[in-house]
Design a protein around this motif. Structure first.
Motif, PDB file in Angstrom:
ATOM      1  N   VAL A  70       0.872  -1.167   0.000  1.00 19.40           N
ATOM      2  CA  VAL A  70       0.000   0.000   0.000  1.00 19.40           C
ATOM      3  C   VAL A  70       0.912   1.221   0.000  1.00 19.40           C
ATOM      4  CG1 VAL A  70      -1.690   1.317   1.340  1.00 19.40           C
ATOM      5  CG2 VAL A  70      -1.897  -1.172   1.167  1.00 19.40           C
ATOM      6  N   ILE A  71       0.757   2.077  -1.021  1.00 20.47           N
ATOM      7  CA  ILE A  71       1.647   3.227  -1.184  1.00 20.47           C
ATOM      8  C   ILE A  71       1.170   4.417  -0.359  1.00 20.47           C
ATOM      9  CG2 ILE A  71       2.575   4.888  -2.850  1.00 20.47           C
ATOM     10  CD1 ILE A  71       2.398   2.571  -4.921  1.00 20.47           C
ATOM     11  N   ALA A  72      -0.128   4.664  -0.361  1.00 21.93           N
ATOM     12  CA  ALA A  72      -0.682   5.798   0.395  1.00 21.93           C
ATOM     13  C   ALA A  72      -2.082   5.435   0.852  1.00 21.93           C
ATOM     14  CB  ALA A  72      -0.715   7.050  -0.468  1.00 21.93           C
ATOM     15  N   TYR A  73      -2.477   6.011   1.993  1.00 17.17           N
ATOM     16  CA  TYR A  73      -3.837   5.804   2.489  1.00 17.17           C
ATOM     17  C   TYR A  73      -4.299   7.032   3.253  1.00 17.17           C
ATOM     18  CZ  TYR A  73      -1.528   4.619   6.917  1.00 17.17           C
ATOM     19  OH  TYR A  73      -0.748   4.642   8.047  1.00 17.17           O
ATOM     20  N   THR A  74      -5.604   7.235   3.271  1.00 20.89           N
ATOM     21  CA  THR A  74      -6.213   8.336   4.006  1.00 20.89           C
ATOM     22  C   THR A  74      -7.719   8.106   4.094  1.00 20.89           C
ATOM     23  OG1 THR A  74      -6.322  10.755   4.212  1.00 20.89           O
ATOM     24  CG2 THR A  74      -6.612   9.837   2.012  1.00 20.89           C
ATOM     25  N   MET A  75      -8.348   8.874   4.949  1.00 24.79           N
ATOM     26  CA  MET A  75      -9.803   8.841   5.042  1.00 24.79           C
ATOM     27  C   MET A  75     -10.369   9.762   3.970  1.00 24.79           C
ATOM     28  SD  MET A  75     -10.697   6.799   7.450  1.00 24.79           S
ATOM     29  CE  MET A  75     -12.414   7.216   7.599  1.00 24.79           C
ATOM     30  N   GLY A  76     -11.596   9.476   3.561  1.00 19.64           N
ATOM     31  CA  GLY A  76     -12.244  10.315   2.567  1.00 19.64           C
ATOM     32  C   GLY A  76     -13.715   9.993   2.491  1.00 19.64           C
ATOM     33  N   LYS A  77     -14.385  10.664   1.584  1.00 20.77           N
ATOM     34  CA  LYS A  77     -15.820  10.474   1.422  1.00 20.77           C
ATOM     35  C   LYS A  77     -16.133  10.156  -0.029  1.00 20.77           C
ATOM     36  CE  LYS A  77     -20.124  12.609   2.837  1.00 20.77           C
ATOM     37  NZ  LYS A  77     -20.700  13.833   3.450  1.00 20.77           N
ATOM     38  N   GLY A  78     -16.763   9.000  -0.227  1.00 21.00           N
ATOM     39  CA  GLY A  78     -17.243   8.638  -1.544  1.00 21.00           C
ATOM     40  C   GLY A  78     -18.533   9.404  -1.800  1.00 21.00           C
ATOM     41  N   LEU A  79     -18.557  10.225  -2.844  1.00 18.78           N
ATOM     42  CA  LEU A  79     -19.715  11.077  -3.104  1.00 18.78           C
ATOM     43  C   LEU A  79     -20.742  10.413  -4.009  1.00 18.78           C
ATOM     44  CD1 LEU A  79     -17.740  14.397  -3.600  1.00 18.78           C
ATOM     45  CD2 LEU A  79     -18.974  13.641  -1.554  1.00 18.78           C
ATOM     46  N   TRP A  82     -20.172   4.459  -5.527  1.00 18.18           N
ATOM     47  CA  TRP A  82     -19.518   3.422  -4.724  1.00 18.18           C
ATOM     48  C   TRP A  82     -20.448   2.292  -4.323  1.00 18.18           C
ATOM     49  CZ3 TRP A  82     -14.493   3.599  -4.960  1.00 18.18           C
ATOM     50  CH2 TRP A  82     -13.880   4.819  -5.231  1.00 18.18           C
ATOM     51  N   SER A  83     -21.738   2.536  -4.263  1.00 17.13           N
ATOM     52  CA  SER A  83     -22.694   1.508  -3.865  1.00 17.13           C
ATOM     53  C   SER A  83     -23.590   1.182  -5.050  1.00 17.13           C
ATOM     54  CB  SER A  83     -23.541   2.015  -2.688  1.00 17.13           C
ATOM     55  OG  SER A  83     -24.579   1.124  -2.401  1.00 17.13           O
ATOM     56  N   ALA A  84     -23.598  -0.068  -5.476  1.00 18.07           N
ATOM     57  CA  ALA A  84     -24.421  -0.471  -6.611  1.00 18.07           C
ATOM     58  C   ALA A  84     -25.905  -0.277  -6.319  1.00 18.07           C
ATOM     59  CB  ALA A  84     -24.142  -1.924  -6.970  1.00 18.07           C
ATOM     60  N   ASP A  85     -26.322  -0.518  -5.069  1.00 23.54           N
ATOM     61  CA  ASP A  85     -27.730  -0.370  -4.687  1.00 23.54           C
ATOM     62  C   ASP A  85     -28.169   1.086  -4.637  1.00 23.54           C
ATOM     63  OD1 ASP A  85     -27.782  -3.107  -4.392  1.00 23.54           O
ATOM     64  OD2 ASP A  85     -27.423  -3.026  -2.233  1.00 23.54           O
ATOM     65  N   GLU A  86     -27.282   1.951  -4.173  1.00 21.52           N
ATOM     66  CA  GLU A  86     -27.594   3.371  -4.028  1.00 21.52           C
ATOM     67  C   GLU A  86     -26.434   4.195  -4.576  1.00 21.52           C
ATOM     68  OE1 GLU A  86     -29.327   4.242   0.015  1.00 21.52           O
ATOM     69  OE2 GLU A  86     -28.567   2.217   0.349  1.00 21.52           O
ATOM     70  N   PRO A  87     -26.388   4.411  -5.906  1.00 25.80           N
ATOM     71  CA  PRO A  87     -25.226   5.056  -6.515  1.00 25.80           C
ATOM     72  C   PRO A  87     -24.947   6.481  -6.013  1.00 25.80           C
ATOM     73  CG  PRO A  87     -26.798   4.342  -8.193  1.00 25.80           C
ATOM     74  CD  PRO A  87     -27.376   4.001  -6.876  1.00 25.80           C
ATOM     75  N   GLN A  88     -25.970   7.191  -5.530  1.00 24.69           N
ATOM     76  CA  GLN A  88     -25.774   8.564  -5.070  1.00 24.69           C
ATOM     77  C   GLN A  88     -25.494   8.656  -3.576  1.00 24.69           C
ATOM     78  OE1 GLN A  88     -25.422  11.057  -7.282  1.00 24.69           O
ATOM     79  NE2 GLN A  88     -25.642   9.378  -8.735  1.00 24.69           N
ATOM     80  N   ARG A  89     -25.450   7.534  -2.894  1.00 23.44           N
ATOM     81  CA  ARG A  89     -25.219   7.525  -1.448  1.00 23.44           C
ATOM     82  C   ARG A  89     -23.791   7.958  -1.125  1.00 23.44           C
ATOM     83  NH1 ARG A  89     -25.311   2.220   2.277  1.00 23.44           N
ATOM     84  NH2 ARG A  89     -24.766   3.224   4.230  1.00 23.44           N
TER      85      ARG A  89
END
Length: 195
Positions: A70-79, A82-89
């Protein structure tokens, strides 16, 4: 040594010592206390905390599962995307990148409020989401940011990534997200992998 006794009260960062007790560095209680504190602090800093050990174990397991570093990691927010059931979640999670892929991992929320509303209509299905996007399938990568430094500082909105990629079945998908830190490092790794 300094005499810090003041009517029985002293500042919490000082050690009360009478000057007459100090005849030299080897006979000074403050010097002895400072030496003991240095020894304790050095031992404390040399040994990783339990939390640091858990974090290291998590990344060791992750790298073993992936078969690469793993080269880099951080927290973030998927806008979105990311979710197949709820794409806008929108989902908070852990983003990390390797030479071959970008990963997003959302962990389910487990706290008292989520357990109270678990049976109500207000509850949102919250399950672990673990997405890998191979860098060689990325068709476009954009880091959208305000042009001026002043606007970036005052906007309250971090730079957003917009990535379009091909799924394994050939369909196109787009994800949007922002990172709490290390945006440039992620972009450099992704762009370097796309060659």
């Amino acid at each position: 040594c300094v005499d810090s006794v003041d009517s029985g009260r002293f500042h919490p960062l000082t050690i009360p010592v009478h000057l007459a007790a100090c005849t030299g560095p080897s006979n000074c209680p403050v010097a002895a206390a400072a030496t003991q504190l240095d020894v304790w602090y050095s031992a404390r800093m040399a040994a990783p905390s339990q939390e640091e050990q858990q974090v290291k174990a998590f990344w060791d397991r992750t790298e073993a599962e992936l078969g690469e570093e793993v080269i880099a990691y951080t927290m973030g927010k998927g806008l979105s995307g990311w979710s197949a059931d709820e794409p806008q979640r929108e989902l908070w999670g852990l983003f990390f990148v390797t030479e071959r892929a970008l990963y997003f991992r959302h962990f389910p929320a487990r706290h008292w409020l989520s357990s109270m509303v678990a049976g109500s209509a207000l509850s949102v299905k919250d399950e672990e989401i673990y997405v890998a996007i191979p860098i060689d399938r990325m068709r476009s990568v954009a880091l959208q940011q305000h042009r001026s430094l002043l606007k970036r500082l005052l906007s309250g909105h971090p730079s957003e990534f917009l990535i379009e990629y091909r799924e394994a079945d050939g369909s196109l998908n787009t994800v949007r997200f922002f990172l709490e830190a290390k945006s440039e490092a992620f972009l450099n790794v992704i762009e370097g992998g796309r060659g």
